[in-house]
Scaffold this motif. Structure first.
Motif, PDB file in Angstrom:
ATOM      1  N   ILE A 352       0.841  -1.206   0.000  1.00  0.00           N
ATOM      2  CA  ILE A 352       0.000   0.000   0.000  1.00  0.00           C
ATOM      3  C   ILE A 352       0.877   1.257   0.000  1.00  0.00           C
ATOM      4  N   ASP A 353       1.937   1.221   0.778  1.00  0.00           N
ATOM      5  CA  ASP A 353       2.882   2.360   0.776  1.00  0.00           C
ATOM      6  C   ASP A 353       3.450   2.583  -0.625  1.00  0.00           C
ATOM      7  N   THR A 356       0.955   3.984  -2.958  1.00  0.00           N
ATOM      8  CA  THR A 356       0.681   5.386  -2.616  1.00  0.00           C
ATOM      9  C   THR A 356       1.748   6.295  -3.238  1.00  0.00           C
ATOM     10  N   GLN A 357       2.974   5.803  -3.205  1.00  0.00           N
ATOM     11  CA  GLN A 357       4.054   6.568  -3.834  1.00  0.00           C
ATOM     12  C   GLN A 357       3.863   6.615  -5.352  1.00  0.00           C
ATOM     13  N   SER A 365      -2.685  11.090  -7.213  1.00  0.00           N
ATOM     14  CA  SER A 365      -2.901  11.055  -5.771  1.00  0.00           C
ATOM     15  C   SER A 365      -4.135  11.839  -5.337  1.00  0.00           C
ATOM     16  N   TYR A 368      -6.289   8.647  -5.643  1.00  0.00           N
ATOM     17  CA  TYR A 368      -5.708   7.473  -4.987  1.00  0.00           C
ATOM     18  C   TYR A 368      -4.837   7.874  -3.806  1.00  0.00           C
ATOM     19  N   THR A 369      -5.520   8.251  -2.749  1.00  0.00           N
ATOM     20  CA  THR A 369      -4.852   8.487  -1.456  1.00  0.00           C
ATOM     21  C   THR A 369      -4.502   7.115  -0.864  1.00  0.00           C
ATOM     22  N   ARG A 370      -3.749   7.149   0.220  1.00  0.00           N
ATOM     23  CA  ARG A 370      -3.432   5.877   0.897  1.00  0.00           C
ATOM     24  C   ARG A 370      -4.711   5.169   1.344  1.00  0.00           C
ATOM     25  N   GLU A 371      -5.667   5.947   1.822  1.00  0.00           N
ATOM     26  CA  GLU A 371      -6.922   5.364   2.298  1.00  0.00           C
ATOM     27  C   GLU A 371      -7.658   4.681   1.146  1.00  0.00           C
ATOM     28  N   ILE A 373      -6.461   3.496  -1.650  1.00  0.00           N
ATOM     29  CA  ILE A 373      -5.756   2.277  -2.074  1.00  0.00           C
ATOM     30  C   ILE A 373      -6.012   1.152  -1.069  1.00  0.00           C
TER      31      ILE A 373
END
Lengths: 382, 382
Positions: A352-353, A356-357, A365, A368-371, A373
């Protein structure tokens, strides 16, 4: 009104024994010295390598070789190829393999004509020049044989990123379905997932999508479904193998993207993280991501999901189409859950990290934020 | 297993106002002096000519011009163009018009680089060299904007024959659906018939026809049917106009013929005789020939005709599909009988003679004897 530029100068040589004529094709472009890149030693055992080399020798084309390119190809191999091509004074690269091999060849072709670090091209530098690129495809999936892009992973940073540019169109691509008929059952179904992914990314994400393109994509997806089933029964059905291979090419040669606007590649963006962190086969990762992503995305483009259900599976309702695709992936035997790939816990967090990158670097982004994803992956758990 | 080579280097610039950038596109290919060819003076009244010329001037491109190319283009105009291009020292040809204009431009481009009679290329001589070709399409139909062929009539011999060769691919083709939205209702429906003819010739005649190509052709035909109906209601629906234009391009850019074997062009072969003798619009002739030819041919490829009925019209049985196509032509208002074109008696005999000669010259006389051609025409009477 929609807009586009379309240009694709790659020549396709499709059919039995065309690989034996690669020397002749390369000679037409004035090639004298080439670097042959390939994956496993299988192409030597099968006699493919020798039959290609015989054609090169007949035309007086000198060569050096570099094997060992693996799927999810890595930057260190690209750099090794660049050193070799420069030392040898190669004027061209010949890839004998699948998409990973050809994508590496494209990066080597660009890197050999450049004094700086080849990774620069993956993070925004324009490719102005490259060695002439030729390829013999032993696997149908990526469509790289008729486009100007490639994907390579930087093992140090775990970035699986892409290079693109007009000089990276292959001059001549040989597609001989016979050479592809020994692909394993697993890689056949992963390839099916990859082609379907190439087909649906734009189909579901574009804000402008010409009707004619919808219809062409649907024809392509239906071809993949039909021919995969035939090939699982009979891997040596060469007409089905041919249709499957050509569907792969047509899915990513630009034609299914003409006139579209706002298309993005979220399934690839997310899957690249899985490949980068866990080294899962790209197609296997995609068949896990797609149904989950479709569930997550469907409300944003409901009519298109309803259309997909109707046109591809003859079903009513967005959910029915998504479930039918997932069921079809299950039926052909490509994974559909993270559990099957054993991606969980800390590893999943790393994935996920990484995704996110990717979202940041791919300018995605905002959605597609971390949340977000994490939500997609949550839908892919079981 | 099927075989093919595919190569299509034409760049398509599609969308609003792209014609204004033609000077820029030509400059990218080093053009200095061009011959502009066009049909009627309408392109001057509409301002199109001036807007293109402004772009050329901005890039310092000199030009001479030749108007007056008519549909069913003639060899005398081609020869006039060749003289003009040679005198001027043109390095390129720019066509502003429809397929007739571009086909003439292609012949001029080849003839200017050749000391002999340009007609040689129409009767078998290989095109080795041609001036660079550019075009702005004001009518969608022939697909000439993305292929390497052209059709011109020799008025002396009444032969309507074709020229082809790799140097005849346009460098850049501009398709701006807006420019095509003023096409008359008649020419819209003739164009629809022409695109469908390009789609079905191989579909019904090829002895080898990949499944993926069947599906792509069907998608294309359905696009033409759908968008023609939209455009008859609203000629200014630019998305439908765009889809219609792109379907025209896709029908004859080679992609719907890859992997096919034994494809022939009987409808064109027969229709060219009608155009040559009676000067009927090509598409109008085709919509008369097609249903008759389909009735005549169906027994040779019955399964494919049943498939056509099912996939295009959702009907059962070969005859139902043929009748549905004829009924659709009637509905949109393109002719379906010789009576409508007033071709009968001695004139009809002349047309049959001319088609019989075509069959000989096109190496199709094994099937298309004078009797066979007369049978097809008999089915087209009323």
């Amino acid at each position: 009104m929609y807009q586009f530029s379309f240009y694709n100068p790659t020549r396709i040589e499709f059919g039995a024994e065309k690989e034996k004529r690669m020397g002749e094709f390369m000679a037409q472009f004035g090639v004298c010295k080439t670097l042959i890149v390939y994956g496993s030693e299988r192409i030597k055992k099968s006699g493919l390598f020798d039959s290609v080399v015989a054609g090169l020798k007949e035309k007086g084309i000198e060569f050096v070789e570099m094997g060992g390119i693996k799927s999810n190809p890595v930057l260190s191999k690209v750099n090794e190829g660049i050193v070799l091509a420069k030392q040898f004074g190669a004027d061209s690269i010949l890839s004998i393999g699948g998409g990973s091999c050809l994508d590496s060849a494209k990066a080597i072709a660009a890197g050999t004509c450049y004094e700086g670090d080849v990774w620069d091209f993956f993070i925004g530098k324009k490719v102005e020049k490259a060695l002439a690129i030729f390829d013999i495809m032993t696997l149908a999936a990526t469509g790289s044989e008729m486009n100007s892009g490639g994907v390579v992973m930087n093992e140090q940073t775990l970035q699986k990123y892409s290079i693109k540019g007009t000089p990276l169109f292959p001059k001549v691509s040989v597609i001989n379905p016979q050479l592809q008929s020994t692909v394993s059952r697993d890689y056949l179904v992963y390839s099916a997932a990859d082609i379907i992914a190439h087909s649906i990314e734009g189909y579901f994400t574009a804000s402008i999508q010409p009707e004619i393109i919808n219809m062409q994509i649907e024809a392509n997806i239906k071809t993949v479904i039909k021919t995969t089933e035939i090939l699982l029964e009979n891997p040596h059905d060469l007409d089905a193998r041919g249709d499957f291979a050509w569907a792969a090419t047509m899915a990513l040669n630009g034609l299914t993207y003409v006139g579209t606007k706002g298309a993005s590649y979220p399934n690839h963006m997310i899957e690249h993280a899985m490949s980068a962190v866990c080294d899962v086969p790209h197609g296997a990762g995609l068949s896990v991501v797609m149904p989950a992503w479709m569930k997550w995305w469907k409300k944003r483009n409901l009519a298109q999901f309803e259309r997909f259900a109707r046109e591809i599976f003859g079903l009513q309702g967005a959910d029915a189409g998504i479930e039918a695709l997932k069921a079809w992936f299950d039926k052909i035997g490509t994974p559909t859950t993270l559990a099957q790939l054993k991606i969980e816990g800390k590893v999943l967090e790393q994935v996920i990290d990484n995704a996110t990158q990717n979202a940041l670097d791919w300018q995605m982004s905002d959605i597609y934020t971390r949340e977000a994803i994490a939500e997609v992956f949550a839908l892919a758990k079981n």
